[in-house]
Design an enzyme around this catalytic site. Structure first.
Site, PDB file in Angstrom:
ATOM      1  N   HIS A 111       0.833  -1.201   0.000  1.00 25.50           N
ATOM      2  CA  HIS A 111       0.000   0.000   0.000  1.00 25.50           C
ATOM      3  C   HIS A 111       0.872   1.257   0.000  1.00 25.50           C
ATOM      4  O   HIS A 111       1.248   1.768   1.060  1.00 25.50           O
ATOM      5  CB  HIS A 111      -0.949  -0.003   1.218  1.00 25.50           C
ATOM      6  CG  HIS A 111      -1.956   1.122   1.213  1.00 25.50           C
ATOM      7  ND1 HIS A 111      -3.301   0.925   1.411  1.00 25.50           N
ATOM      8  CD2 HIS A 111      -1.810   2.450   1.016  1.00 25.50           C
ATOM      9  CE1 HIS A 111      -3.933   2.087   1.342  1.00 25.50           C
ATOM     10  NE2 HIS A 111      -3.036   3.030   1.116  1.00 25.50           N
ATOM     11  N   HIS A 113       1.526   5.035  -2.577  1.00 27.78           N
ATOM     12  CA  HIS A 113       0.934   5.854  -3.636  1.00 27.78           C
ATOM     13  C   HIS A 113       1.989   6.496  -4.528  1.00 27.78           C
ATOM     14  O   HIS A 113       2.997   7.010  -4.028  1.00 27.78           O
ATOM     15  CB  HIS A 113       0.058   6.943  -3.021  1.00 27.78           C
ATOM     16  CG  HIS A 113      -1.154   6.398  -2.336  1.00 27.78           C
ATOM     17  ND1 HIS A 113      -2.330   6.157  -2.998  1.00 27.78           N
ATOM     18  CD2 HIS A 113      -1.359   5.998  -1.055  1.00 27.78           C
ATOM     19  CE1 HIS A 113      -3.225   5.654  -2.148  1.00 27.78           C
ATOM     20  NE2 HIS A 113      -2.658   5.549  -0.960  1.00 27.78           N
ATOM     21  N   ASP A 114       1.676   6.511  -5.824  1.00 24.43           N
ATOM     22  CA  ASP A 114       2.585   7.006  -6.871  1.00 24.43           C
ATOM     23  C   ASP A 114       3.357   8.270  -6.498  1.00 24.43           C
ATOM     24  O   ASP A 114       4.574   8.305  -6.587  1.00 24.43           O
ATOM     25  CB  ASP A 114       1.819   7.227  -8.195  1.00 24.43           C
ATOM     26  CG  ASP A 114       0.495   8.008  -8.054  1.00 24.43           C
ATOM     27  OD1 ASP A 114       0.211   8.525  -6.956  1.00 24.43           O
ATOM     28  OD2 ASP A 114      -0.237   8.110  -9.053  1.00 24.43           O
ATOM     29  N   TRP A 201      -4.956  17.261   5.770  1.00 26.72           N
ATOM     30  CA  TRP A 201      -5.225  16.725   4.427  1.00 26.72           C
ATOM     31  C   TRP A 201      -5.066  17.800   3.350  1.00 26.72           C
ATOM     32  O   TRP A 201      -4.561  17.539   2.261  1.00 26.72           O
ATOM     33  CB  TRP A 201      -6.614  16.086   4.352  1.00 26.72           C
ATOM     34  CG  TRP A 201      -6.559  14.601   4.603  1.00 26.72           C
ATOM     35  CD1 TRP A 201      -6.646  13.976   5.805  1.00 26.72           C
ATOM     36  CD2 TRP A 201      -6.367  13.558   3.613  1.00 26.72           C
ATOM     37  NE1 TRP A 201      -6.533  12.612   5.634  1.00 26.72           N
ATOM     38  CE2 TRP A 201      -6.358  12.334   4.307  1.00 26.72           C
ATOM     39  CE3 TRP A 201      -6.202  13.549   2.234  1.00 26.72           C
ATOM     40  CZ2 TRP A 201      -6.201  11.101   3.663  1.00 26.72           C
ATOM     41  CZ3 TRP A 201      -6.035  12.322   1.591  1.00 26.72           C
ATOM     42  CH2 TRP A 201      -6.038  11.116   2.298  1.00 26.72           C
ATOM     43  N   PHE A 204      -1.451  18.220   2.893  1.00 23.99           N
ATOM     44  CA  PHE A 204      -0.954  17.000   2.250  1.00 23.99           C
ATOM     45  C   PHE A 204      -1.231  17.046   0.746  1.00 23.99           C
ATOM     46  O   PHE A 204      -0.341  16.847  -0.085  1.00 23.99           O
ATOM     47  CB  PHE A 204      -1.651  15.811   2.907  1.00 23.99           C
ATOM     48  CG  PHE A 204      -1.332  14.463   2.336  1.00 23.99           C
ATOM     49  CD1 PHE A 204      -0.021  14.074   2.095  1.00 23.99           C
ATOM     50  CD2 PHE A 204      -2.354  13.556   2.065  1.00 23.99           C
ATOM     51  CE1 PHE A 204       0.265  12.811   1.590  1.00 23.99           C
ATOM     52  CE2 PHE A 204      -2.072  12.296   1.568  1.00 23.99           C
ATOM     53  CZ  PHE A 204      -0.773  11.921   1.317  1.00 23.99           C
ATOM     54  N   GLU A 205      -2.468  17.364   0.382  1.00 25.38           N
ATOM     55  CA  GLU A 205      -2.822  17.388  -1.042  1.00 25.38           C
ATOM     56  C   GLU A 205      -2.052  18.488  -1.776  1.00 25.38           C
ATOM     57  O   GLU A 205      -1.675  18.309  -2.941  1.00 25.38           O
ATOM     58  CB  GLU A 205      -4.341  17.512  -1.210  1.00 25.38           C
ATOM     59  CG  GLU A 205      -5.013  16.196  -0.843  1.00 25.38           C
ATOM     60  CD  GLU A 205      -6.545  16.195  -0.872  1.00 25.38           C
ATOM     61  OE1 GLU A 205      -7.119  15.102  -0.804  1.00 25.38           O
ATOM     62  OE2 GLU A 205      -7.151  17.285  -0.944  1.00 25.38           O
ATOM     63  N   GLY A 323      -8.227   9.664  -2.185  1.00 24.13           N
ATOM     64  CA  GLY A 323      -8.671  10.999  -1.767  1.00 24.13           C
ATOM     65  C   GLY A 323      -9.242  10.891  -0.357  1.00 24.13           C
ATOM     66  O   GLY A 323      -9.642   9.805   0.063  1.00 24.13           O
ATOM     67  N   GLU A 355     -10.973   4.626   6.558  1.00 23.57           N
ATOM     68  CA  GLU A 355      -9.822   5.424   7.029  1.00 23.57           C
ATOM     69  C   GLU A 355     -10.417   6.649   7.726  1.00 23.57           C
ATOM     70  O   GLU A 355     -10.381   7.764   7.211  1.00 23.57           O
ATOM     71  CB  GLU A 355      -8.936   5.825   5.838  1.00 23.57           C
ATOM     72  CG  GLU A 355      -7.656   6.566   6.236  1.00 23.57           C
ATOM     73  CD  GLU A 355      -6.852   7.070   5.023  1.00 23.57           C
ATOM     74  OE1 GLU A 355      -7.325   6.916   3.886  1.00 23.57           O
ATOM     75  OE2 GLU A 355      -5.764   7.627   5.233  1.00 23.57           O
ATOM     76  N   HIS A 380      -6.205   0.429   4.800  1.00 21.87           N
ATOM     77  CA  HIS A 380      -6.352   1.005   6.149  1.00 21.87           C
ATOM     78  C   HIS A 380      -7.340   0.229   7.024  1.00 21.87           C
ATOM     79  O   HIS A 380      -6.951  -0.371   8.015  1.00 21.87           O
ATOM     80  CB  HIS A 380      -6.739   2.493   6.114  1.00 21.87           C
ATOM     81  CG  HIS A 380      -5.672   3.362   5.547  1.00 21.87           C
ATOM     82  ND1 HIS A 380      -4.518   3.626   6.227  1.00 21.87           N
ATOM     83  CD2 HIS A 380      -5.582   4.004   4.362  1.00 21.87           C
ATOM     84  CE1 HIS A 380      -3.747   4.403   5.481  1.00 21.87           C
ATOM     85  NE2 HIS A 380      -4.363   4.641   4.347  1.00 21.87           N
TER      86      HIS A 380
END
Ligand SMILES: *[C@@H]1O[C@H](CO)[C@@H](O)[C@H](O)[C@H]1NC(C)=O
Ligand SMILES: *[C@@H]1O[C@H](CO)[C@@H](O)[C@H](O)[C@H]1NC(C)=O
Ligand SMILES: [Zn+2]
Length: 515
Positions: A111, A113-114, A201, A204-205, A323, A355, A380
């Site tokens: 797990h 993410h790109d 978040w 983070f984004e 997301g 999550e 999660h």
């Protein structure tokens, strides 16, 4: 009333201490207690494993280090997994248990993410020094990056500037520090900087948006993932599954690659890495676009996932959505699209679900939809302990949860990892794997820092080498590999494991002068 209470409690005390034929013998009680502990020890994740005599000796070394660290923390109230990772990382790096875990063959990472696979050093000191990179930093984050020739057209609230010019103007040290601050969530005061889940978040984004302009330039894209595989390989991880949005990868002239071409780039990069590292098992991708989509887009995503799976059967593992889950929409919003996808027997689901800290909402109920949609694993599953029927079905169908402890801490679901719900999953031997989600965003050490936090913070003081060994085995068993691929991956893992145990065993003999 008061007098009656006092009177009856006196009676109770008297009856507890009065000798009686019912009194339990201390030794009998202790024997019963031992049976309880033995039962719990058998039920912990890995409790079914019997260690070889060499492994037993290595386990003794490991547990000496772990116990020492625990006892110190117990008296100082200063426990690494109880502290925010941004503050506890230096202590972790010093830990002997962490060193052990770093050297241990950990199997696969399932797990991640790109946009946060590869250490930021690659972006800052390699990619961002390549020519033709422009930056545009509006008054509010996120900042944008783009390689182009000629310069891209200016945006309404910011002009594009060559990174090379800004670096020359501001000084490399200062510019690179600024760049890092735009790509990383790190701050020395996380609680104040990110007071709640939405604020962390958003930040983070913003870092992911900033990074993606650099990463999605075709020549950088392949090198970026090559470096990402290298960082996991160096951390003794032999296999990787990457969740990817299959972003629009672009060329210098602004032309775009379609999703099949991007998948081909992944395949080429994985093949190149395997050529250079014959003992690396391999990598796959899970197509995981943003959940914030309309129905028509979701239909297209699911159809595309089926097509790509047919076109690249060895590379594409399946489908997921990404997301911030709290902000939705939930899986049930897309039932008709997802049920249509489930008709394809080759398309497997790997849904993020639960999550969240909420209970009784659409968000945690994603767990129910995920398991009913026959998800292969649950991303999660932070809320799973609140859904016993999901837990039962997941256990009986062999559907593991992918636990990412540091991610859950940094993204504000839990402060003290001893309170992470997966602690209960560990003691119940629930099927699970440990993963690192977005290691670059919080400067985690590939997979080892999450293994360390899980082993120390979630699994309890008594969890030992058996638990670590089971985690490595789980990561291969629960991967998206075919049976043949799993068999050869297990053989490779076993070879690495035997070497590791032998090396540790030799260390021990040398240390204790046993020749
Ligand atoms: C998608 O379709 C479902 C019915 O299948 C509907 O309930 C939902 O509101 C639609 N969502 C959007 C964003 O149009
Ligand atoms: C899930 O798997 C079960 C058992 O194989 C099957 O009966 C059911 O139709 C599947 N559900 C979906 C949504 O594909
Ligand atoms: Zn994730």
């Amino acid at each position: 009333m008061t007098r009656f209470v006092i009177f009856s409690s006196v009676l109770l005390v008297v009856s507890l201490f009065a000798p009686s034929s019912l009194s339990v013998d201390v030794n009998e009680f202790l024997a019963q207690r031992e049976r309880f502990l033995a039962d719990e020890s058998a039920r912990i994740l890995g409790g079914g494993i019997t260690l070889s005599s060499n492994e037993e000796l290595v386990n003794t070394m490991l547990m000496t280090a772990k116990t020492f660290e625990y006892d110190q923390s117990f008296s100082s109230l200063n426990f690494t997994p109880a502290t925010h990772f941004f503050l506890s990382k230096p202590a972790m790096l010093e830990s002997e248990v962490f060193q052990f875990i770093r050297q241990m063959p950990k199997g696969g990472v399932l797990h991640i993410h790109d946009v946060a696979v590869t250490p930021l050093e690659f972006i800052i000191y390699d990619a961002s020094y390549r020519p033709n990179l422009y930056v545009c930093s509006p008054p509010k984050d996120p900042v944008f990056f783009q390689y182009a020739s000629p310069a891209p057209a200016n945006l309404p609230d910011c002009d594009w500037t060559l990174v090379a010019d800004r670096r020359a103007q501001e000084g490399a040290l200062q510019f690179d520090a600024w760049l890092r601050s735009k790509l990383s969530l790190y701050t020395p005061n996380p609680q104040e900087a990110y007071p709640n889940i939405n604020s962390v978040w958003t930040a983070f984004e913003n870092t992911l948006i900033a990074g993606s302009g650099i990463i999605t330039f075709a020549p950088v894209f392949t090198d970026y993932f090559y470096e990402g595989l290298q960082s996991f390989y160096d951390d003794n991880v032999q296999y990787i599954e990457i969740r990817t949005t299959l972003p629009q990868v672009y060329n210098l002239d602004g032309t775009l690659l379609d999703e099949a071409q991007v998948t081909q780039l992944y395949k080429d990069t994985f093949d190149r890495f395997r050529n250079d590292h014959p003992d690396f098992t391999g990598a796959k991708i899970i197509f995981a676009p943003l959940r914030r989509a309309d129905n028509a887009t979701m239909s297209r995503y699911v159809e595309l996932a089926s097509q790509l799976k047919a076109q690249f059967p060895d590379v594409v593992a399946g489908f997921d959505l990404v997301g911030q889950e709290d902000l939705g929409p939930p899986l049930k919003e897309f039932l008709s699209q997802l049920l249509a996808g489930a008709v394809d027997p080759n398309l497997h689901y790997f849904f993020h679900a639960g999550e969240t800290n909420w209970h009784g909402t659409d968000v945690d109920e994603n767990l129910i939809d995920a398991i009913l949609l026959n998800t292969t694993r649950i991303g999660h599953g932070f809320a799973i302990a609140k859904h016993p029927s999901v837990m039962e079905l997941a256990r009986s169908n062999g559907v593991p949860v992918e636990i990412c402890p540091i991610s859950n801490q940094v993204l504000a679901l839990v402060d003290d990892l001893r309170n992470h719900p997966a602690a209960m999953l560990f003691s119940n031997g629930f099927p699970l794997v440990i993963s690192s989600d977005d290691p670059a965003s919080w400067d985690a050490v590939a997979l080892s820092s999450d293994f360390y936090m899980a082993f120390m913070g979630l699994a309890g003081k008594k969890a030992d080498l058996r638990t670590l060994k089971q985690l490595a085995i789980n990561s291969i068993m629960f991967s998206a590999m075919t049976t043949d691929e799993k068999n050869s991956a297990m053989a490779e893992w076993q070879r690495r494991w035997n070497d590791f145990i032998l090396n540790k065993y030799e260390d021990y003999k040398t240390k204790h002068n046993l020749i």
